[in-house]
Design a protein around this motif. Structure first.
Motif, PDB file in Angstrom:
ATOM      1  N   UNK A 276      -8.010  -7.074  -3.623  1.00  0.00           N
ATOM      2  CA  UNK A 276      -8.342  -7.799  -2.391  1.00  0.00           C
ATOM      3  C   UNK A 276      -8.339  -9.304  -2.645  1.00  0.00           C
ATOM      4  N   UNK A 277      -8.986  -9.731  -3.721  1.00  0.00           N
ATOM      5  CA  UNK A 277      -8.973 -11.161  -4.044  1.00  0.00           C
ATOM      6  C   UNK A 277      -7.578 -11.648  -4.382  1.00  0.00           C
ATOM      7  N   UNK A 278      -6.812 -10.845  -5.049  1.00  0.00           N
ATOM      8  CA  UNK A 278      -5.481 -11.239  -5.492  1.00  0.00           C
ATOM      9  C   UNK A 278      -4.497 -11.333  -4.329  1.00  0.00           C
ATOM     10  N   UNK A 279      -4.644 -10.470  -3.331  1.00  0.00           N
ATOM     11  CA  UNK A 279      -3.677 -10.420  -2.233  1.00  0.00           C
ATOM     12  C   UNK A 279      -4.146 -11.130  -0.965  1.00  0.00           C
ATOM     13  N   UNK A 280      -5.422 -11.021  -0.638  1.00  0.00           N
ATOM     14  CA  UNK A 280      -5.906 -11.510   0.645  1.00  0.00           C
ATOM     15  C   UNK A 280      -6.382 -12.963   0.580  1.00  0.00           C
ATOM     16  N   UNK A 281      -7.113 -13.318  -0.455  1.00  0.00           N
ATOM     17  CA  UNK A 281      -7.681 -14.660  -0.543  1.00  0.00           C
ATOM     18  C   UNK A 281      -6.637 -15.772  -0.477  1.00  0.00           C
ATOM     19  N   UNK A 282      -5.509 -15.685  -1.185  1.00  0.00           N
ATOM     20  CA  UNK A 282      -4.513 -16.769  -1.057  1.00  0.00           C
ATOM     21  C   UNK A 282      -3.957 -16.928   0.360  1.00  0.00           C
ATOM     22  N   UNK A 283      -3.835 -15.829   1.092  1.00  0.00           N
ATOM     23  CA  UNK A 283      -3.334 -15.915   2.467  1.00  0.00           C
ATOM     24  C   UNK A 283      -4.334 -16.621   3.365  1.00  0.00           C
ATOM     25  N   UNK A 284      -5.604 -16.305   3.198  1.00  0.00           N
ATOM     26  CA  UNK A 284      -6.630 -16.934   4.020  1.00  0.00           C
ATOM     27  C   UNK A 284      -6.736 -18.423   3.699  1.00  0.00           C
TER      28      UNK A 284
ATOM     29  N   UNK B  69       0.837  -1.199   0.000  1.00  0.00           N
ATOM     30  CA  UNK B  69       0.000   0.000   0.000  1.00  0.00           C
ATOM     31  C   UNK B  69       0.874   1.252   0.000  1.00  0.00           C
ATOM     32  N   UNK B  70       1.953   1.198   0.765  1.00  0.00           N
ATOM     33  CA  UNK B  70       2.830   2.356   0.876  1.00  0.00           C
ATOM     34  C   UNK B  70       3.520   2.647  -0.447  1.00  0.00           C
ATOM     35  N   UNK B  71       3.986   1.629  -1.129  1.00  0.00           N
ATOM     36  CA  UNK B  71       4.704   1.834  -2.401  1.00  0.00           C
ATOM     37  C   UNK B  71       3.755   1.861  -3.597  1.00  0.00           C
ATOM     38  N   UNK B  72       2.466   1.985  -3.354  1.00  0.00           N
ATOM     39  CA  UNK B  72       1.419   2.134  -4.372  1.00  0.00           C
ATOM     40  C   UNK B  72       1.320   0.943  -5.310  1.00  0.00           C
ATOM     41  N   UNK B  73       1.743  -0.211  -4.878  1.00  0.00           N
ATOM     42  CA  UNK B  73       1.601  -1.410  -5.689  1.00  0.00           C
ATOM     43  C   UNK B  73       0.149  -1.862  -5.764  1.00  0.00           C
TER      44      UNK B  73
ATOM     45  N   UNK C  88      -4.661  -1.826 -13.316  1.00  0.00           N
ATOM     46  CA  UNK C  88      -4.620  -2.906 -14.301  1.00  0.00           C
ATOM     47  C   UNK C  88      -5.926  -3.690 -14.360  1.00  0.00           C
ATOM     48  N   UNK C  89      -6.881  -3.373 -13.486  1.00  0.00           N
ATOM     49  CA  UNK C  89      -8.170  -4.043 -13.505  1.00  0.00           C
ATOM     50  C   UNK C  89      -8.217  -5.316 -12.681  1.00  0.00           C
ATOM     51  N   UNK C  90      -7.228  -5.525 -11.845  1.00  0.00           N
ATOM     52  CA  UNK C  90      -7.182  -6.712 -10.992  1.00  0.00           C
ATOM     53  C   UNK C  90      -7.827  -6.372  -9.655  1.00  0.00           C
ATOM     54  N   UNK C  91      -8.707  -7.243  -9.194  1.00  0.00           N
ATOM     55  CA  UNK C  91      -9.302  -7.062  -7.879  1.00  0.00           C
ATOM     56  C   UNK C  91      -8.222  -7.346  -6.844  1.00  0.00           C
TER      57      UNK C  91
END
Length: 135
Positions: free
Chosen positions: A18-26, A2-6, A13-16
């Motif tokens: 939250x699903x891309x970053x959070x779902x695999x961790x859960x 979030x800090x480095x604006x990634x 780019x049209x990627x969700x």
């Protein structure tokens, strides 16, 4: 990220994000935590059996007979239910704190501290709730 604006770049780019970053961790937490409970249970039982025999307190056969006679399936089921619940709490709270952090590196440190504190409080709360519901 979030800090480095990634995260913003993922959104552009049209990627969700939250699903891309959070779902695999859960999902990973929901798989790995119960496996960790199973492995640690086997290691504890095996270690107790080894030490009991090594010190001459109990033989292997007596240990296995005692373990089989006092085994309750619900204990294992309850431990796995708790591990799944705690896995979801830890991964979701940590992901939420990391996803919505603002500021610089100091804020990232504060967010990780908040994640640990909030996860600990929720784990204590849900441990009490699960114990009241099932025990």
């Amino acid at each position: 990220m979030k800090i480095s604006e990634q995260i913003d770049a993922l959104e552009v780019m049209g990627i969700n994000s939250a699903n891309y970053l959070i779902l695999p961790k859960i999902v990973a937490g929901l798989i790995v935590f119960p496996l960790l409970v199973i492995v640690s249970s086997f290691l504890c039982i095996g270690g107790g059996m080894f030490i009991g025999n090594f010190l001459g307190i109990v033989s292997y056969a007596d240990f296995i007979d005692g373990a089989q006679s006092s085994f309750e399936t619900f204990t294992l089921t309850f431990a796995l239910m708790k591990s799944i619940t705690f896995a979801f709490i830890i991964t979701s709270v940590s992901s939420y704190q990391g996803f919505f952090v603002k500021g610089g590196s100091l804020e990232v440190g504060r967010a990780s501290t908040r994640a640990v504190v909030h996860s600990s409080i929720f784990i204590l709360l849900f441990d009490y709730i699960l114990a009241q519901l099932f025990l």
